[in-house]
Design a protein around this motif. Sequence first.
Motif, short mmCIF file in Angstrom:
data_model
loop_
_atom_site.label_atom_id
_atom_site.label_comp_id
_atom_site.label_asym_id
_atom_site.label_seq_id
_atom_site.Cartn_x
_atom_site.Cartn_y
_atom_site.Cartn_z
N MET A 93 0.81 -1.23 0.00
CA MET A 93 0.00 0.00 0.00
C MET A 93 0.84 1.27 0.00
SD MET A 93 -3.17 -0.59 -0.38
CE MET A 93 -3.91 0.95 0.09
N ARG A 94 2.10 1.18 0.46
CA ARG A 94 2.91 2.41 0.48
C ARG A 94 3.42 2.78 -0.92
NH1 ARG A 94 7.37 2.30 4.76
NH2 ARG A 94 7.60 0.16 4.04
N GLN A 95 3.29 1.85 -1.85
CA GLN A 95 3.67 2.20 -3.23
C GLN A 95 2.47 2.83 -3.91
OE1 GLN A 95 5.94 -0.48 -5.62
NE2 GLN A 95 6.68 -1.62 -3.85
N PRO A 167 4.01 11.25 13.76
CA PRO A 167 5.36 11.62 13.31
C PRO A 167 5.42 12.24 11.91
CG PRO A 167 5.10 9.24 13.26
CD PRO A 167 3.84 9.80 13.85
N ASP A 168 4.32 12.22 11.19
CA ASP A 168 4.31 12.86 9.88
C ASP A 168 2.89 13.26 9.51
OD1 ASP A 168 3.07 10.51 9.07
OD2 ASP A 168 4.88 9.66 8.19
N ALA A 169 2.75 13.94 8.38
CA ALA A 169 1.43 14.45 7.99
C ALA A 169 0.40 13.32 7.89
CB ALA A 169 1.54 15.19 6.67
N ILE A 221 5.85 0.48 11.23
CA ILE A 221 7.29 0.72 11.38
C ILE A 221 7.98 -0.24 10.43
CG2 ILE A 221 9.28 0.64 12.93
CD1 ILE A 221 7.30 0.97 15.29
N SER A 222 8.74 0.32 9.50
CA SER A 222 9.47 -0.55 8.56
C SER A 222 10.96 -0.48 8.88
CB SER A 222 9.17 -0.13 7.12
OG SER A 222 9.93 -0.92 6.24
N THR A 223 11.66 0.52 8.34
CA THR A 223 13.08 0.66 8.69
C THR A 223 13.25 1.21 10.10
OG1 THR A 223 13.24 2.96 7.94
CG2 THR A 223 13.63 1.23 6.29
N GLY A 224 12.19 1.81 10.62
CA GLY A 224 12.25 2.42 11.95
C GLY A 224 12.78 3.84 11.93
N ARG A 225 13.21 4.32 10.77
CA ARG A 225 13.85 5.64 10.71
C ARG A 225 12.91 6.76 11.15
NH1 ARG A 225 18.48 4.12 11.60
NH2 ARG A 225 18.65 6.32 12.06
C1 R5P Z 1 4.63 6.74 6.10
O1 R5P Z 1 3.84 7.41 5.47
C2 R5P Z 1 4.20 5.70 7.08
O2 R5P Z 1 3.05 6.09 7.74
C3 R5P Z 1 5.30 5.40 8.07
O3 R5P Z 1 5.63 6.57 8.76
C4 R5P Z 1 6.52 4.90 7.38
O4 R5P Z 1 6.18 4.01 6.40
C5 R5P Z 1 7.46 4.26 8.37
O5 R5P Z 1 8.55 3.77 7.67
P1 R5P Z 1 9.97 3.67 8.32
O6 R5P Z 1 9.84 2.86 9.56
O7 R5P Z 1 10.79 2.98 7.26
O8 R5P Z 1 10.45 5.06 8.58
#
Ligand code: R5P
Length: 293
Positions: A93-95, A167-169, A221-225
């Motif tokens: 879904m993130r793509q 943490p983001d929009a 949380i994917s890479t956690g960055r």
């Molecule tokens: C981004 O829009 C998502 O909501 C997550 O913030 C993001 O996918 C997290 O990815 P990562 O853990 O790699 O920073």
Amino acid sequence: MSQMLFSLLAENKLSEKLIRYLNCEQGEVVLHQFPDEENALTIKSPVENKHILLLVDLDKPNQKILTLIFFAELAKELGAKHITLIAPYLAYMRQDKRNSLADSLGAKYFAQLISRYFDSIITIEPHLHQYKTLDEIYSIPSMALHPTTQVAAWIKAHVDKPLIIGPDAGATEWANQIAQIIDAPAIALQKIRTSDREVAIQLPPMEKFKDYTPVLVDDLISTGRTMIEAVKKLNDIQMKQATCIAVHGVFAGNAYEELLASKVSKVVTCNTIKHQSNEIDLTELITDYLKHN
Ligand code: R5P
């Protein structure tokens, strides 16, 4: 139509609980991998004229998708009337956007593929940012469930004086909804991602929240960055140690360990993907929907 639930490539405990809550038959499917790593499967239970519920963990989807398609093909050949895919975590879904027309659009292609083989889909908190609903890309009936009350309840029970932080929009609206339920303040951070593992985070003015406990909430949380950079910024201004909550703990590589090492109080996920951080059980979110639909 009677229901039968199969659990395929699903390592979490959801299937046992679903069977118990739904009081339906459990289907048996046996997977086999040949020495050359091709896959085969045998459906051992009678599926003729049944509504099949197929529970699958869709993290690391590339290793699983063929098995999924073979199951759907075979179940239909054996007379199954309807197959509902229950994918608590919906991959790809993130793509959901591309920089140029030459880039692939994974969310759409994956949706088209799944829609070809299944009759309906149920998922939890899919990454609906560019798309407002799954209907924009899935041509089968779809249901996106939201664990907002479950996450809010966990925070209320475990965190003293929480400040809910998106943490983001993309996470802002969800953070606000959670905050509203537990009557806590909410703020949004600004995030700029420049590559898979490069993220920059900016905090808003924080003075009035100094005695709150930061609770970062995100869909995954994917890479956690995203979480790690947000936690760094909060630690830089001597906020209390943050709790990080995500619905889906995808945890690519060592993301979980790296996040823990970034001086967080706790990392918590829902049980959509099996992981040691699973603390929020979403079984009833799924069963409540299934019982009433
Ligand atoms: C981004 O829009 C998502 O909501 C997550 O913030 C993001 O996918 C997290 O990815 P990562 O853990 O790699 O920073």
